[in-house]
Design a protein around this motif. Structure first.
Motif, PDB file in Angstrom:
ATOM      1  N   SER A   1       0.831  -1.219   0.000  1.00 52.19           N
ATOM      2  CA  SER A   1       0.000   0.000   0.000  1.00 52.19           C
ATOM      3  C   SER A   1       0.862   1.265   0.000  1.00 52.19           C
ATOM      4  CB  SER A   1      -0.920   0.002   1.220  1.00 52.19           C
ATOM      5  OG  SER A   1      -0.177   0.115   2.427  1.00 52.19           O
ATOM      6  N   TRP A   2       2.125   1.179   0.452  1.00 48.60           N
ATOM      7  CA  TRP A   2       3.009   2.349   0.454  1.00 48.60           C
ATOM      8  C   TRP A   2       3.563   2.646  -0.932  1.00 48.60           C
ATOM      9  CZ3 TRP A   2       6.208   0.316   5.194  1.00 48.60           C
ATOM     10  CH2 TRP A   2       5.404   0.371   6.340  1.00 48.60           C
ATOM     11  N   VAL A   3       3.436   1.735  -1.873  1.00 44.47           N
ATOM     12  CA  VAL A   3       3.938   1.977  -3.228  1.00 44.47           C
ATOM     13  C   VAL A   3       3.237   3.168  -3.857  1.00 44.47           C
ATOM     14  CG1 VAL A   3       4.184   0.937  -5.519  1.00 44.47           C
ATOM     15  CG2 VAL A   3       4.606  -0.434  -3.488  1.00 44.47           C
ATOM     16  N   SER A   4       1.992   3.405  -3.475  1.00 43.07           N
ATOM     17  CA  SER A   4       1.230   4.513  -4.057  1.00 43.07           C
ATOM     18  C   SER A   4       1.837   5.868  -3.711  1.00 43.07           C
ATOM     19  CB  SER A   4      -0.226   4.454  -3.582  1.00 43.07           C
ATOM     20  OG  SER A   4      -0.295   4.607  -2.174  1.00 43.07           O
TER      21      SER A   4
ATOM     22  N   CYS B   1      -6.433   1.839  -7.673  1.00 41.64           N
ATOM     23  CA  CYS B   1      -6.411   0.379  -7.848  1.00 41.64           C
ATOM     24  C   CYS B   1      -5.567  -0.286  -6.767  1.00 41.64           C
ATOM     25  CB  CYS B   1      -5.875   0.045  -9.233  1.00 41.64           C
ATOM     26  SG  CYS B   1      -5.801  -1.724  -9.585  1.00 41.64           S
ATOM     27  N   ILE B   2      -4.405   0.289  -6.466  1.00 44.12           N
ATOM     28  CA  ILE B   2      -3.552  -0.283  -5.413  1.00 44.12           C
ATOM     29  C   ILE B   2      -4.248  -0.210  -4.061  1.00 44.12           C
ATOM     30  CG2 ILE B   2      -1.413   0.067  -4.128  1.00 44.12           C
ATOM     31  CD1 ILE B   2      -0.071   0.846  -6.700  1.00 44.12           C
TER      32      ILE B   2
ATOM     33  N   PHE C   1      -5.795   1.199   4.954  1.00 42.71           N
ATOM     34  CA  PHE C   1      -6.886   2.139   4.726  1.00 42.71           C
ATOM     35  C   PHE C   1      -6.398   3.585   4.857  1.00 42.71           C
ATOM     36  CE2 PHE C   1     -10.873   4.334   5.825  1.00 42.71           C
ATOM     37  CZ  PHE C   1     -11.663   3.896   4.770  1.00 42.71           C
ATOM     38  N   GLY C   2      -5.437   3.831   5.751  1.00 40.03           N
ATOM     39  CA  GLY C   2      -4.866   5.166   5.884  1.00 40.03           C
ATOM     40  C   GLY C   2      -4.115   5.591   4.636  1.00 40.03           C
ATOM     41  N   ALA C   3      -3.433   4.650   3.970  1.00 43.01           N
ATOM     42  CA  ALA C   3      -2.752   4.981   2.716  1.00 43.01           C
ATOM     43  C   ALA C   3      -3.741   5.385   1.638  1.00 43.01           C
ATOM     44  CB  ALA C   3      -1.911   3.788   2.258  1.00 43.01           C
ATOM     45  N   LEU C   4      -4.899   4.721   1.628  1.00 40.99           N
ATOM     46  CA  LEU C   4      -5.927   5.109   0.665  1.00 40.99           C
ATOM     47  C   LEU C   4      -6.496   6.484   0.975  1.00 40.99           C
ATOM     48  CD1 LEU C   4      -7.632   4.227  -1.779  1.00 40.99           C
ATOM     49  CD2 LEU C   4      -9.224   3.154  -0.182  1.00 40.99           C
TER      50      LEU C   4
ATOM     51  N   PHE D   1       4.647   6.901   7.547  1.00 40.14           N
ATOM     52  CA  PHE D   1       3.963   5.598   7.566  1.00 40.14           C
ATOM     53  C   PHE D   1       4.916   4.456   7.939  1.00 40.14           C
ATOM     54  CE2 PHE D   1       0.378   7.725   5.960  1.00 40.14           C
ATOM     55  CZ  PHE D   1      -0.702   6.857   5.936  1.00 40.14           C
ATOM     56  N   PRO D   2       6.065   4.283   7.277  1.00 37.10           N
ATOM     57  CA  PRO D   2       6.968   3.189   7.695  1.00 37.10           C
ATOM     58  C   PRO D   2       7.490   3.341   9.115  1.00 37.10           C
ATOM     59  CG  PRO D   2       7.519   3.960   5.494  1.00 37.10           C
ATOM     60  CD  PRO D   2       6.556   4.946   6.039  1.00 37.10           C
ATOM     61  N   LEU D   3       7.808   4.584   9.520  1.00 40.84           N
ATOM     62  CA  LEU D   3       8.346   4.772  10.858  1.00 40.84           C
ATOM     63  C   LEU D   3       7.329   4.411  11.932  1.00 40.84           C
ATOM     64  CD1 LEU D   3      10.649   5.774  12.660  1.00 40.84           C
ATOM     65  CD2 LEU D   3       9.687   8.078  12.465  1.00 40.84           C
ATOM     66  N   SER D   4       6.097   4.874  11.767  1.00 41.14           N
ATOM     67  CA  SER D   4       5.060   4.551  12.756  1.00 41.14           C
ATOM     68  C   SER D   4       4.738   3.065  12.757  1.00 41.14           C
ATOM     69  CB  SER D   4       3.802   5.372  12.478  1.00 41.14           C
ATOM     70  OG  SER D   4       3.338   5.138  11.153  1.00 41.14           O
ATOM     71  N   PHE D   5       4.771   2.410  11.595  1.00 42.22           N
ATOM     72  CA  PHE D   5       4.494   0.969  11.540  1.00 42.22           C
ATOM     73  C   PHE D   5       5.581   0.176  12.260  1.00 42.22           C
ATOM     74  CE2 PHE D   5       4.413  -3.161   9.279  1.00 42.22           C
ATOM     75  CZ  PHE D   5       3.108  -3.523   9.574  1.00 42.22           C
ATOM     76  N   ILE D   6       6.823   0.573  12.115  1.00 53.47           N
ATOM     77  CA  ILE D   6       7.921  -0.116  12.806  1.00 53.47           C
ATOM     78  C   ILE D   6       7.804   0.074  14.318  1.00 53.47           C
ATOM     79  CG2 ILE D   6      10.412  -0.100  13.167  1.00 53.47           C
ATOM     80  CD1 ILE D   6      10.707   0.580  10.200  1.00 53.47           C
ATOM     81  N   ILE D   7       7.482   1.271  14.760  1.00 55.38           N
ATOM     82  CA  ILE D   7       7.362   1.530  16.199  1.00 55.38           C
ATOM     83  C   ILE D   7       6.218   0.705  16.792  1.00 55.38           C
ATOM     84  CG2 ILE D   7       6.794   3.292  17.903  1.00 55.38           C
ATOM     85  CD1 ILE D   7       8.250   5.307  16.124  1.00 55.38           C
TER      86      ILE D   7
END
Length: 469
Positions: free
Chosen positions: A256-259, A272-273, A314-317, A451-457
């Motif tokens: 989802s982060w690819v977008s 679409c992603i 859903f947050g990425a969308l 997004f990546p930083l919060s997901f890792i934490i």
């Protein structure tokens, strides 16, 4: 005459045949049991327990766990095949000799046996292929060994809040159904070593970490009954769930982060992603709950993790929706001043205005000229006042200071109640202005980092909490 002789001969032969068949049967009745067993059974009453008038009889227990077939989280039970061995002493079965007697299991109907039952058993049966799997052995001192092969389904209360990183403690409880502690006493023959087979047991999802035995009493309305409990602790193997659930969900979040690296003008690609990852995550969440109870009050660890992953996807969308909206709003705000600037009149419009003015009556033209003159005088006066030196203003203010000081205090006292809400509104506007996005294209840049930083934490907190607390 001949016929009469033949009939009598036939009757004689039939009588001799009947007598020959009765003789072995009569002789076999005395050979049903060996003399030792006949001596033991003679006068034995299986309806009376041993030591009927001399205190309770002690019954020793031991178990061999042959297999644990299934452990169901849906029904909260487990199915196991066990060899249950019971030992007690019956003084009425003593005999002379130094060898034990191994009897057919069907002879157990002629002896007294304890009325042992499994407390939390939902369904149990005794194996009977090829015959009933029972063993009865009598020793010269009257000790009786009674063994059974049983398959039972036993209830096990499970705490699934840390599923699939959970540990479950199940029990196997043995009690006496009708004899209380004044009649029968239960004990484990070898303490914790009375239960064997778990060390070599291999389960699909669990590992047996620990097991121990205990002796207690069951208290009911009808009395106190002897009770033996076998406890064993099962730890779930998490590797299967990591490969089946956790890794796919992490990959979906990363997908989802690819977008964030796709241009905002590529609306179909980013939508679409986002939609594909949301639907795939929903399917993964539904599949993870198929092996668990439908009506379950537990919020499991796997549900928490899947909820976190779904929120990030859903947050990425939503991030793209916000960025796209801010971009459109910025473009519309740039085009609006261009639409509001007055357009210079063309040559045709100037000629038409002059012709219309020439056709007007002289009185109307005079009124318009007066209004224009007054407007020009007002503008000049305003400019002159704005450009006047501060000394003139001080003189005017000095004449009016005495009269307006009291009025100013009154006005301040009147408007003091309205000034505080206005100041609060100004502060709120300043706060909101700090969060205003000046360049919508920077939203993707912020998302690539946040997004990546919060997901890792969140992952660090999740795994530390559920593995060590």
């Amino acid at each position: 005459m001949c016929s009469l002789k033949c009939c009598s001969l036939r009757a004689l032969l039939l009588l001799m045949l009947c007598r020959s068949m009765q003789i072995p049967e009569a002789e076999g009745k005395g050979e049903i049991l060996p003399p030792t067993i006949q001596k033991i059974i003679k006068g034995y009453n299986k309806y009376l327990r041993p030591f009927f008038d001399n205190g309770p009889v002690s019954v020793g227990m031991s178990l061999d766990i042959a297999s644990i077939d299934t452990i169901s989280e849906i029904n909260m039970d487990y199915t196991a095949t066990i060899f249950l061995r019971q030992r007690w002493t019956d003084e009425r079965l003593c005999f002379d000799g130094n060898k034990s007697l191994s009897l057919d299991g069907r002879l157990v109907e002629m002896l007294w046996v304890p009325d042992t039952f499994i407390v939390d058993s939902k369904k149990s049966f005794l194996h009977d292929i090829t015959v009933e799997n029972r063993l009865i052995r009598i020793y010269p001192n009257g000790t009786v060994l009674y063994a059974l092969r049983i398959t039972t389904t036993v209830a096990c209360s499970m705490d699934l809040t840390k599923y699939p990183m959970d540990k479950q403690t199940c029990t196997l409880q043995l009690e006496s159904w009708g004899y209380n502690i004044n009649d029968v006493m239960f004990y484990w023959t070898r303490g914790n070593d009375s239960v064997r087979g778990l060390d070599t047991l291999r389960l699909a999802q669990y590992t047996v970490e620990d097991h121990f035995t205990s002796v207690s009493e069951a208290v009911y309305e009808t009395g106190r009954y002897p009770k033996l409990v076998f406890h064993f602790e099962l730890k779930r193997n998490i590797l299967y769930f990591i490969l089946e659930t956790y890794v796919p969900s992490i990959l979906l979040v990363v997908l989802s982060w690819v977008s964030f690296w796709i241009s905002q003008s590529s609306v179909p690609a980013r939508i679409c992603i986002g939609v594909t990852t949301v639907l795939t995550m929903t399917t993964l969440m539904m599949g993870a709950r198929t092996s668990l109870p439908n009506a379950n009050c537990f919020i499991k660890a796997i549900d928490v993790y899947l909820g976190i992953c779904f929120s990030f996807i859903f947050g990425a969308l939503l991030e793209y929706a916000v960025a796209h909206f801010c971009t459109l709003h910025r473009l519309s705000s740039k085009e609006l001043p261009k639409c509001l600037t007055p357009r210079e009149p063309g040559p045709t419009e100037t000629v038409s205005k002059l012709m219309a003015k020439a056709e007007e009556p002289p009185a109307a033209r005079k009124d318009e000229d007066d209004e224009a003159e007054e407007e020009r005088n007002g503008v000049l006066a305003a400019v002159a006042n704005s450009c006047s030196p501060p000394d003139d203003m001080n003189k005017i203010d000095s004449h009016k200071s005495s009269t307006t000081s009291i009025d100013g205090k009154r006005k301040r006292s009147k408007h003091s109640g309205c000034s505080s809400p206005m100041s609060v509104m100004k502060r709120l506007c300043c706060i909101f202005d700090c969060f205003r996005v000046k360049n919508p294209y920077h939203i993707d840049n912020y998302a690539r980092f946040s997004f990546p930083l919060s997901f890792i934490i969140i992952n660090v907190f999740y795994w530390v909490y559920y593995l060590y607390f």
